[in-house]
Design a protein around this motif. Structure first.
Motif, PDB file in Angstrom:
ATOM      1  N   HIS A 229       0.819  -1.208   0.000  1.00 40.13           N
ATOM      2  CA  HIS A 229       0.000   0.000   0.000  1.00 40.13           C
ATOM      3  C   HIS A 229       0.861   1.269   0.000  1.00 40.13           C
ATOM      4  N   LEU A 230       2.152   1.127   0.285  1.00 33.37           N
ATOM      5  CA  LEU A 230       3.065   2.277   0.286  1.00 33.37           C
ATOM      6  C   LEU A 230       3.719   2.525  -1.078  1.00 33.37           C
ATOM      7  N   THR A 231       3.430   1.680  -2.061  1.00 29.34           N
ATOM      8  CA  THR A 231       3.996   1.871  -3.394  1.00 29.34           C
ATOM      9  C   THR A 231       3.573   3.233  -3.940  1.00 29.34           C
ATOM     10  N   GLY A 232       4.560   3.989  -4.423  1.00 26.45           N
ATOM     11  CA  GLY A 232       4.308   5.322  -4.951  1.00 26.45           C
ATOM     12  C   GLY A 232       4.364   6.416  -3.901  1.00 26.45           C
ATOM     13  N   GLU A 233       4.577   6.047  -2.665  1.00 27.50           N
ATOM     14  CA  GLU A 233       4.600   6.994  -1.556  1.00 27.50           C
ATOM     15  C   GLU A 233       6.021   7.206  -1.035  1.00 27.50           C
ATOM     16  N   PRO A 234       6.282   8.366  -0.417  1.00 30.88           N
ATOM     17  CA  PRO A 234       7.589   8.575   0.218  1.00 30.88           C
ATOM     18  C   PRO A 234       7.694   7.712   1.477  1.00 30.88           C
ATOM     19  N   VAL A 235       8.795   6.992   1.587  1.00 24.63           N
ATOM     20  CA  VAL A 235       9.003   6.084   2.719  1.00 24.63           C
ATOM     21  C   VAL A 235      10.405   6.241   3.289  1.00 24.63           C
ATOM     22  N   ILE A 236      10.560   5.707   4.487  1.00 25.59           N
ATOM     23  CA  ILE A 236      11.870   5.563   5.123  1.00 25.59           C
ATOM     24  C   ILE A 236      12.069   4.074   5.336  1.00 25.59           C
ATOM     25  N   VAL A 237      13.177   3.539   4.821  1.00 21.42           N
ATOM     26  CA  VAL A 237      13.507   2.129   4.969  1.00 21.42           C
ATOM     27  C   VAL A 237      14.792   2.056   5.791  1.00 21.42           C
ATOM     28  N   VAL A 238      14.753   1.295   6.876  1.00 19.54           N
ATOM     29  CA  VAL A 238      15.940   1.109   7.707  1.00 19.54           C
ATOM     30  C   VAL A 238      16.511  -0.271   7.392  1.00 19.54           C
ATOM     31  N   ALA A 239      17.769  -0.298   6.959  1.00 15.61           N
ATOM     32  CA  ALA A 239      18.440  -1.550   6.610  1.00 15.61           C
ATOM     33  C   ALA A 239      19.883  -1.473   7.072  1.00 15.61           C
ATOM     34  N   ALA A 240      20.304  -2.465   7.825  1.00 15.47           N
ATOM     35  CA  ALA A 240      21.680  -2.530   8.336  1.00 15.47           C
ATOM     36  C   ALA A 240      22.054  -1.246   9.085  1.00 15.47           C
ATOM     37  N   GLY A 241      21.101  -0.684   9.821  1.00 13.21           N
ATOM     38  CA  GLY A 241      21.358   0.502  10.622  1.00 13.21           C
ATOM     39  C   GLY A 241      21.380   1.816   9.858  1.00 13.21           C
ATOM     40  N   VAL A 242      21.046   1.794   8.560  1.00 12.36           N
ATOM     41  CA  VAL A 242      21.071   3.000   7.725  1.00 12.36           C
ATOM     42  C   VAL A 242      19.648   3.319   7.271  1.00 12.36           C
ATOM     43  N   GLU A 243      19.261   4.601   7.373  1.00  9.77           N
ATOM     44  CA  GLU A 243      17.955   5.034   6.880  1.00  9.77           C
ATOM     45  C   GLU A 243      18.068   5.428   5.410  1.00  9.77           C
ATOM     46  N   HIS A 244      17.214   4.835   4.596  1.00  5.16           N
ATOM     47  CA  HIS A 244      17.134   5.161   3.175  1.00  5.16           C
ATOM     48  C   HIS A 244      15.789   5.842   2.964  1.00  5.16           C
ATOM     49  N   ARG A 245      15.798   7.047   2.370  1.00  2.00           N
ATOM     50  CA  ARG A 245      14.563   7.789   2.115  1.00  2.00           C
ATOM     51  C   ARG A 245      14.346   7.899   0.619  1.00  2.00           C
ATOM     52  N   GLY A 246      13.117   7.680   0.206  1.00  2.00           N
ATOM     53  CA  GLY A 246      12.797   7.807  -1.204  1.00  2.00           C
ATOM     54  C   GLY A 246      11.363   7.418  -1.468  1.00  2.00           C
ATOM     55  N   ILE A 247      11.040   7.331  -2.738  1.00  2.00           N
ATOM     56  CA  ILE A 247       9.710   6.922  -3.177  1.00  2.00           C
ATOM     57  C   ILE A 247       9.734   5.418  -3.418  1.00  2.00           C
ATOM     58  N   ALA A 248       8.805   4.689  -2.806  1.00  2.00           N
ATOM     59  CA  ALA A 248       8.717   3.244  -3.011  1.00  2.00           C
ATOM     60  C   ALA A 248       8.181   2.992  -4.415  1.00  2.00           C
ATOM     61  N   VAL A 249       9.016   2.461  -5.289  1.00  2.00           N
ATOM     62  CA  VAL A 249       8.644   2.217  -6.682  1.00  2.00           C
ATOM     63  C   VAL A 249       8.015   0.833  -6.828  1.00  2.00           C
ATOM     64  N   GLU A 250       8.630  -0.157  -6.210  1.00  2.00           N
ATOM     65  CA  GLU A 250       8.157  -1.533  -6.359  1.00  2.00           C
ATOM     66  C   GLU A 250       8.560  -2.334  -5.136  1.00  2.00           C
ATOM     67  N   MET A 251       7.662  -3.231  -4.723  1.00  2.00           N
ATOM     68  CA  MET A 251       7.962  -4.150  -3.638  1.00  2.00           C
ATOM     69  C   MET A 251       7.728  -5.552  -4.159  1.00  2.00           C
ATOM     70  N   GLY A 252       8.816  -6.273  -4.381  1.00  2.00           N
ATOM     71  CA  GLY A 252       8.725  -7.603  -4.967  1.00  2.00           C
ATOM     72  C   GLY A 252       9.157  -8.678  -4.001  1.00  2.00           C
ATOM     73  N   GLU A 253       9.380  -9.858  -4.521  1.00  2.00           N
ATOM     74  CA  GLU A 253       9.790 -10.990  -3.703  1.00  2.00           C
ATOM     75  C   GLU A 253      11.180 -10.809  -3.107  1.00  2.00           C
ATOM     76  N   ARG A 254      12.063 -10.152  -3.843  1.00  2.00           N
ATOM     77  CA  ARG A 254      13.446 -10.012  -3.383  1.00  2.00           C
ATOM     78  C   ARG A 254      13.679  -8.811  -2.482  1.00  2.00           C
ATOM     79  N   GLY A 255      12.901  -7.740  -2.673  1.00  2.00           N
ATOM     80  CA  GLY A 255      13.134  -6.554  -1.868  1.00  2.00           C
ATOM     81  C   GLY A 255      12.300  -5.382  -2.327  1.00  2.00           C
TER      82      GLY A 255
END
Length: 69
Positions: free
Chosen positions: A6-32
């Motif tokens: 439901h967040l596809t196309g929206e601005p999001v914050i993704v935390v991975a390995a202790g790092v915050e990544h900010r951007g627009i969620a383009v696609e959410m697939g099986e791998r990531g």
């Protein structure tokens, strides 16, 4: 894992390995998740993600109208 599509196309914050990544969620697939960031596209694998949250207006991020996104 929770369904975040439901967040596809929206601005999001993704935390991975202790790092915050900010951007627009383009696609959410099986791998990531694929983000469009000011520096380009970035794919982040699900096994590295510890949190995903919508970016709130006024949070100082890269939402629409910022950094040309």
């Amino acid at each position: 894992m929770r369904d975040w599509r439901h967040l596809t196309g929206e601005p999001v914050i993704v935390v991975a390995a202790g790092v915050e990544h900010r951007g627009i969620a383009v696609e959410m697939g099986e791998r990531g998740i694929l983000l469009r960031t000011p520096s380009g596209f970035r794919e982040i694998p699900w096994d590295r993600i510890t949190a995903i949250r919508p970016e709130r207006p006024g949070s100082g991020g890269t939402g629409p109208g910022r950094s040309g996104l």
